[in-house]
Design an enzyme around this catalytic site. Structure first.
Site, mmCIF file in Angstrom:
data_model
loop_
_atom_site.group_PDB
_atom_site.id
_atom_site.type_symbol
_atom_site.label_atom_id
_atom_site.label_comp_id
_atom_site.label_asym_id
_atom_site.label_seq_id
_atom_site.Cartn_x
_atom_site.Cartn_y
_atom_site.Cartn_z
ATOM 1 N N VAL A 109 -37.420 -73.506 -19.417
ATOM 2 C CA VAL A 109 -38.527 -73.464 -20.504
ATOM 3 C C VAL A 109 -38.879 -73.754 -21.535
ATOM 4 C CG1 VAL A 109 -38.275 -71.170 -21.198
ATOM 5 C CG2 VAL A 109 -37.330 -70.853 -18.630
ATOM 6 N N ALA A 167 -16.296 -66.879 -22.765
ATOM 7 C CA ALA A 167 -17.044 -66.867 -21.488
ATOM 8 C C ALA A 167 -16.293 -64.888 -21.426
ATOM 9 C CB ALA A 167 -16.013 -67.506 -20.331
ATOM 10 N N ASP A 199 -23.749 -67.034 -25.014
ATOM 11 C CA ASP A 199 -24.278 -67.168 -26.759
ATOM 12 C C ASP A 199 -24.960 -67.354 -27.839
ATOM 13 O OD1 ASP A 199 -21.281 -67.861 -26.142
ATOM 14 O OD2 ASP A 199 -21.596 -69.874 -25.740
ATOM 15 N N GLY A 211 -25.604 -69.929 -16.560
ATOM 16 C CA GLY A 211 -24.314 -69.949 -17.094
ATOM 17 C C GLY A 211 -23.595 -67.812 -17.000
ATOM 18 N N PHE A 212 -22.144 -67.953 -17.579
ATOM 19 C CA PHE A 212 -22.031 -66.893 -17.084
ATOM 20 C C PHE A 212 -22.777 -65.518 -17.517
ATOM 21 C CE2 PHE A 212 -18.224 -69.596 -18.516
ATOM 22 C CZ PHE A 212 -17.274 -69.249 -17.250
ATOM 23 N N GLU A 255 -7.500 -78.439 -27.485
ATOM 24 C CA GLU A 255 -7.148 -79.055 -25.949
ATOM 25 C C GLU A 255 -7.883 -80.122 -25.516
ATOM 26 O OE1 GLU A 255 -8.308 -74.343 -23.724
ATOM 27 O OE2 GLU A 255 -9.730 -76.127 -24.213
ATOM 28 N N GLY A 287 -31.040 -68.758 -17.774
ATOM 29 C CA GLY A 287 -29.574 -69.388 -17.741
ATOM 30 C C GLY A 287 -28.880 -68.953 -16.651
#
Lengths: 419, 419
Positions: free
Chosen positions: A77, A314, A297, A10-11, A168, A8
């Site tokens: 994966v 994040a 997450d 991501g952050f 948003e 992964g």
């Protein structure tokens, strides 16, 4: 040489890789099914035609190119063999000394996956451009429609889920129809647009204080957004949505109502929480397999003195990624692990231009000041000088011109054009 | 009030609409299947990850919003009923006093449409992002591949067609592998990349002089591109391409070999030329239907003193669009029509960074000067201040950093992600 596999980009995964970059006796392989790191907090702006995908997505291998001990592979994966310290990918098996799982979450429809086709969620670039396509196409169809009932349906937008993403999206559609689109259509009054934000719980932004929640509701209403709370959606189909007995006819329904952690958690042999997250130790690893870390997450982490697990934000993922890298380095150096400590940086949500709500510790603020803070924080965390520059310019342009930079309807599928 | 329908928002249609904008006694409807005008001369830069789609595509209704007598509709024109002065669209029939057809051309595989799946062409945003996906994915696959033969196949790129688009694509892939990608891969030497430009005719850039053609060949070879001329492709499949007895194994094949005018020409009752273009009168209209104008790539126009019809270039389409608008205005004012005159602005093709070939009248130049000219001309013609600004910044960034701004692999289809 210790082999570390990170799944992964991501952050969490990206920051773990950065933390391990150019460190002695450590060899890192980062695997992601995408070639890019996505700055998800701004993804709704791609969906709302304010930014281009490339502004908030950057090739992972470009970000990590200076770390000679880091290798980046694009691939999937498929499963995990923890007992054998091996992962199974679509390009073969790979063994590890340390495994860092940071695959994030996708959205969930609470056992109603058949709703997705009518109400896309917002987790990937493809979904963002699909939402953009649907919203812009709805205005186009309304323009060429002469039947007022059909026109009304095209101009009705429902957003399900009153968290930051839902707020948003609703604010941006409200603003888009009021300002950007108003001058360009001849057959419709875009001010007729109806935007409805539906939340199952008693108030929107439930993770914020009640005061921020009320402020956000007022701000949304100023943009013409109707907020329905205590309204669990019971049906989504091609006509719109149902909330119990009530029905809303809407051509466009967007889903921002729930997330579920990566399916790889099913290979960990542990009982997962409601959102599919796996419980981890205080040092972010699995009880039975201390060489396997789970962060972002995908993990459920509850700090001392709190009942709630850390939210899927994040800053949480970023801090966990950095933390896990430090623990691997400590262990390779023969030092004991520390426990993870979360530094709460607060939370924010923006509502159209010039408005936002923000909470940082005991401080709570809203309006223009909160919006400016929101801007600066997001620019600060955005990866890469070029991306920052571009986003700043686009925002400045949008602020001055009331225009949206990327109002592009791109086909959902790649069609064949030749004879 | 005269009703004018324009079909197509490319260079010809858009300029016709601008010419008719805010003119007395004229009411314009522009219909396009897309919501955006595409600046096609820079489309190859989207395919090569240098620019984002939104940088070169702008909503048609935004460009035309200041013209109160112009209405823009997104939809498909399915057929024409010229005798009834009516067009048939997917949202009903529309009648006109003047019809301006400017639907352009798509690429053709010369009765081998089964090749398209293996060798996409470059006419739309979707095709550009598909080409970008294929090229970037080829490098990703080579990185995780251990078999040298498979790796070689992934690193072989074939471009079929030696016109400006083919030359620009080949130069960009050569440059990308030499400069941008080289530092970021661990398992492959991206310099192993093989780029082959295949042209059926005796030389590339056949519409240019022989000198420019040779110069372009030398410039391509400096970037590692192999140029095969007099090489008609006889087969394209999942293994690569065949040129008679010869075979090239390539994972990525791109098509830039031929175009065919819009299928709407089949409703005009006239014999079309080899490229499906319709012959028009000196005033760009049909002989039997003087109220129907055809312009841009859809029309075959031969100027006095020449054997060849005008080429399918942006300046030709742009001048024809403006010209047709003037004729409609003249006729509405009771004045006679003039004949179309083409002002030849020359032609250019760019080859990687800092190199290009250009021909303007008797002047022929190449190298850095030609490249700067190419840059300035394209920036000048690009629509919209914001787009210009963004393209300039991205080019400046790319020039300094040897980086490509939009290296984003986006899925071909929108996948469902929820459970």
């Amino acid at each position: 040489m210790k082999k570390v596999i990170i799944v992964g980009g991501g952050f969490a995964g990206l920051n773990a890789a950065k933390g391990l970059g150019n460190k002695k006796n450590i060899e890192v392989t980062l695997i992601d099914s995408r070639n890019h790191h996505l700055f998800q907090p701004l993804l709704y702006q791609v969906a709302m035609a304010g930014l281009s995908p490339a502004d908030i997505a950057m090739p992972i291998r470009e970000i990590l190119k200076k770390f000679k001990n880091v290798r980046v592979l694009q691939g999937n994966v498929e499963s995990l063999k923890l007992a054998e310290r091996t992962i199974v990918t679509d390009f073969g098996e790979k063994s590890y000394d340390y495994l860092i799982l940071a695959c994030g979450a996708k959205h969930t429809y609470f056992s109603h996956s058949e709703w997705e086709v009518f109400a896309p969620g917002l987790k990937t670039i493809e979904q963002a451009t699909e939402i953009r396509r649907r919203v812009l196409t709805a205005f186009e169809k309304a323009e060429r429609e002469n039947d007022p009932l059909d026109q009304k349906k095209h101009l009705t937008f429902v957003i399900v889920g009153g968290g930051p993403t839902g707020v948003e999206l609703a604010g941006a559609i409200g603003e888009m129809s009021r300002f950007t689109i108003a001058k360009e259509f001849r057959n419709i009054d875009p001010k007729l647009t109806k935007v409805i934000l539906i939340e199952a719980g008693p108030r929107i932004l439930p993770s914020f204080t009640e005061a921020s929640s009320s402020q956000a509701t007022r701000d949304l209403e100023k943009l013409g957004v109707q907020v329905w709370t205590s309204s669990p959606v019971t049906q989504v189909d091609d006509r719109g949505v149902a909330v119990g007995e009530e029905r809303i006819n809407a051509a466009t329904v967007l889903w921002a109502a729930g997330v579920k952690a990566s399916h790889l958690n099913n290979y960990l042999g542990l009982k997962l929480d409601q959102s599919g997250r796996v419980p981890v130790r205080g040092d972010m690893c699995l009880h039975q397999f201390p060489e396997v870390f789970v962060c972002g997450d995908q993990a459920s982490v509850t700090m001392e003195g709190s009942d709630e697990p850390l939210p899927g934000l994040a800053p949480v993922a970023l801090q966990q990624g950095r933390y896990v890298a430090r623990q691997v380095i400590r262990e390779v150096q023969g030092k004991p692990r520390e426990n993870f400590k979360y530094h709460n940086k607060g939370q924010m949500a923006t509502i159209g231009r010039s408005r936002a709500v923000a909470e940082m510790g005991k401080f709570r603020f809203s309006g223009f000041l909160a919006w400016m803070t929101w801007l600066l924080v997001h620019i600060y965390y955005l990866t890469g000088f070029k991306n920052r520059l571009f986003v700043v310019i686009q925002w400045a342009w949008a602020y001055i011109s009331f225009d949206r930079g990327a109002r592009l309807i791109v086909d959902k599928e790649w069609r064949f054009y030749a004879d």
